[in-house]
Design an enzyme around this catalytic site. Structure first.
Site, PDB file in Angstrom:
ATOM      1  CD  GLU A  50      -1.392  -6.521   5.017  1.00  0.00           C
ATOM      2  OE1 GLU A  50      -1.093  -6.722   3.816  1.00  0.00           O
ATOM      3  OE2 GLU A  50      -1.636  -5.386   5.462  1.00  0.00           O
ATOM      4  CB  CYS A  95      -0.987  -0.051   1.165  1.00  0.00           C
ATOM      5  SG  CYS A  95      -2.513   0.819   0.768  1.00  0.00           S
ATOM      6  CG  HIS A 144      -3.704  -3.675   3.113  1.00  0.00           C
ATOM      7  ND1 HIS A 144      -2.635  -3.293   3.883  1.00  0.00           N
ATOM      8  CD2 HIS A 144      -4.308  -2.538   2.710  1.00  0.00           C
ATOM      9  CE1 HIS A 144      -2.593  -1.976   3.959  1.00  0.00           C
ATOM     10  NE2 HIS A 144      -3.597  -1.496   3.262  1.00  0.00           N
TER      11      HIS A 144
HETATM   12  N1  GLN Z   1      -1.996   6.543   2.879  1.00  0.00           N
HETATM   13  C1  GLN Z   1      -2.135   5.815   1.672  1.00  0.00           C
HETATM   14  C2  GLN Z   1      -3.524   5.966   1.077  1.00  0.00           C
HETATM   15  O1  GLN Z   1      -4.448   6.313   1.781  1.00  0.00           O
HETATM   16  C3  GLN Z   1      -1.813   4.357   1.871  1.00  0.00           C
HETATM   17  C4  GLN Z   1      -2.780   3.666   2.764  1.00  0.00           C
HETATM   18  C5  GLN Z   1      -2.256   2.370   3.300  1.00  0.00           C
HETATM   19  O2  GLN Z   1      -1.051   2.131   3.266  1.00  0.00           O
HETATM   20  N2  GLN Z   1      -3.113   1.527   3.819  1.00  0.00           N
HETATM   21  O3  GLN Z   1      -3.714   5.753  -0.080  1.00  0.00           O
END
Ligand code: GLN
Length: 553
Positions: free
Chosen positions: A531, A398, A529
């Site tokens: 994970e 992310c 994500h």
């Molecule tokens: N801050 C980034 C976004 O909102 C990444 C979010 C995250 O890593 N879960 O896009």
């Protein structure tokens, strides 16, 4: 099975003794009997969901397939049960009240006076039964957060009491208590547990089974003592000592014959133990114990402020996903947590920071997990530069993917002021940007539950690192982010060697970036994500690829 069964799990004496692990292990041993099991987690806080909380408050925010943002314990249930849960499986005081209030506003109570009791507990019961029904579960395990004697969880305990009174043969309560062994006394003490049972009595409930968590196993004498003073039978007292792996708890419960007593008390007849399932689980535990070689992984993040406890809680799914893939690769892992602020240059610390960055070369792999806001991001970008140039396996999740793209844009594509909308909304070169629909939500101040959340499909391109890991074109992964890689910069990034190896099915949103094998042994960043879908018996392919690359380094 005709009647649906319900098991309420409540905690006594103190919090943090592993009520969630006990509840998910109960679910697991019932699965071993071929029963269909689901779980409901209740958190007594007023937040409607966990989405607006900082991970240093309550640990990682876990996202379900349907996009619901909930407590990290839900991840635990999914990992133990080996299945995905839904919104119905999670509730808070906030979500419960909101439901009751919305129903009242919609004339759902048909002009009646809506009271805290019975309407709130009845709404709780309705959701519990729905969760079970939707999953066609034979048994629904409900974990009531908090500890007996608090004010916060009283309405949830009241729901348990009402259900037990209405369906005495189908509902049971299990108390997870704690038995201290004070050093100076040198003996396991049962009194706090006796008090916990008394406190439980004040809610109109009594434990059908008591699980005694302690540093060491409970002896027969202690069991007899609790049974005698709490009007229970000895076989209803289960010893649950600390053990190395939480995944070994179901096995301990089987040894204590907890499955038999639950089946007896709930009148569940004619189940047969599924030896294949038990063996698979045992093999997984075995593989976690027999590894000798270790890979050294650095996790570069920022939610480390409150010491070790929070640190592992904020990234719990990542830790578990790494472990599952390590066992699959027959290695162990040594995890180091590095606060990315360490990697940020100031005028006076240049040499020191350089030295810190150089230390990254000692790792077999570096992972940058998700994150929000500007704290430590320049440090993360510096770390990615070192890792990329020194061909250390890199896995960006992310924010870790977005920052890898920014690093590449700055240092390889020479877009020196490359940045993200999240930090510099007015900057010229926003490699990571905000889509118009998200911009609108932000302007309205609509922050809760409004990110790109939950499971989305993506298409993986053939002949890429991503494809070699997934071995398929169509994937679906869970998301939790607001910003996206900016399509306008994709041609430049591609030209310079950072490839988009997966996109949304319509091709409009980049989902995975990677370097080709000739440029780097393993460099991948994912917008989602992974994970959150890694399970003990089915580790996630990207984590497995990452550990394999670390092993080969
Ligand atoms: N801050 C980034 C976004 O909102 C990444 C979010 C995250 O890593 N879960 O896009």
């Amino acid at each position: 099975m005709s009647n649906k069964k319900y098991i309420f799990v409540v905690g006594g004496v103190m919090s943090g003794v592993g009520k969630g692990v006990a509840a998910s292990s109960i679910a697991k041993i019932l699965q071993f009997h071929n029963l269909k099991v689901t779980a409901v987690k209740i958190d007594p806080y007023v937040n409607v969901d966990a989405g607006t909380m900082n991970p240093t408050e309550h640990g990682e925010v876990f996202v379900l397939n349907d996009g619901y943002e909930c407590d990290q314990d839900m991840g635990n249930y999914e990992r133990f049960l080996g299945k995905s849960l839904t919104k119905d499986s999670y509730m808070t005081t906030g979500s419960t009240y909101l439901k009751v209030i919305n129903k009242e506003r919609a004339l759902g109570y048909k002009g009646k006076c809506v009271d805290v009791v019975p309407h709130v507990p009845l709404s709780i019961i309705e959701q519990i039964q729905n969760a079970g029904k939707k999953e066609k579960a034979d048994v629904t395990i409900i974990e009531i957060g908090g500890t007996l004697g608090e004010y916060q969880n009283i309405l949830f305990l009241e729901a348990a009491r009402i259900m037990k009174n209405k369906y005495p043969k189908d509902v049971m309560t299990i108390l997870v208590s704690f038995l201290p062994v004070p050093k100076k006394v040198g003996e396991m003490k049962t009194k706090p547990t006796q008090y916990a049972v008394k406190t439980m009595g004040q809610t109109g409930l009594s434990p059908d089974i008591l699980i005694g968590r302690a540093e060491i196993p409970m002896d027969e004498k202690r069991k007899e003592k609790i049974a005698f003073s709490c009007s229970m039978k000895k076989e209803e007292i289960i010893s649950a000592p600390d053990i190395d792996s939480i995944y070994d708890v179901p096995n301990n419960f089987l040894n204590e014959k907890l499955d038999k007593i639950i089946l007896k008390k709930l009148n569940i007849k004619k189940t047969r133990k599924n030896t294949k399932k038990i063996k698979e689980w045992a093999n997984f535990i075995k593989s976690s114990k027999t590894t000798k070689q270790k890979v050294k992984i650095a996790v570069v993040g920022k939610y480390f402020d409150t010491g070790d406890f929070v640190l592992s809680d904020a990234y719990i799914s990542i830790i578990e996903a790494l472990k599952f893939s390590a066992y699959k690769n027959h290695v162990g892992i040594e995890l180091d947590w590095i606060n990315s602020k360490k990697f940020e240059y100031t005028k006076t610390t240049k040499q020191k920071v350089k030295k810190e960055l150089n230390k990254l070369k000692n790792y077999d792999g570096v992972l940058i997990p998700g994150g929000f806001g500007k704290t430590g991001i320049e440090g993360k970008i510096n770390a990615i530069e070192v890792v990329r140039k020194n061909k250390i396996p890199y896995f960006g999740i992310c924010y870790g993917m977005q920052l890898a793209s920014i690093e590449y844009a700055r240092n390889v594509c020479k877009i020196k002021d490359a940045t993200t909308y999240e930090i510099h909304p007015k900057a010229k070169n926003k490699i990571v940007t905000l889509l118009p629909e998200q911009e609108k939500l932000m302007k309205e101040g609509n922050f809760g539950g409004s990110m790109r959340l939950g499971v989305y499909k993506a298409k993986v391109k053939k002949n890429t690192l991503a494809y070699s890991l997934y071995k398929k074109e169509n994937i679906s992964e869970r998301h939790r982010h607001r910003y996206e890689l900016n399509m306008e910069y994709v041609p430049t990034l591609e030209q310079h060697g950072l490839h988009i190896s997966a996109t949304s099915p319509d091709g409009k949103l980049p989902e995975i970036v990677e370097l080709s094998k000739k440029d780097h042994p393993f460099f991948i960043g994912v917008q989602f994500h992974p994970e959150m879908q890694a399970r003990p018996l089915s580790p996630h392919p990207i984590f497995t690829g990452f550990i394999k690359a670390a092993k080969n380094k």
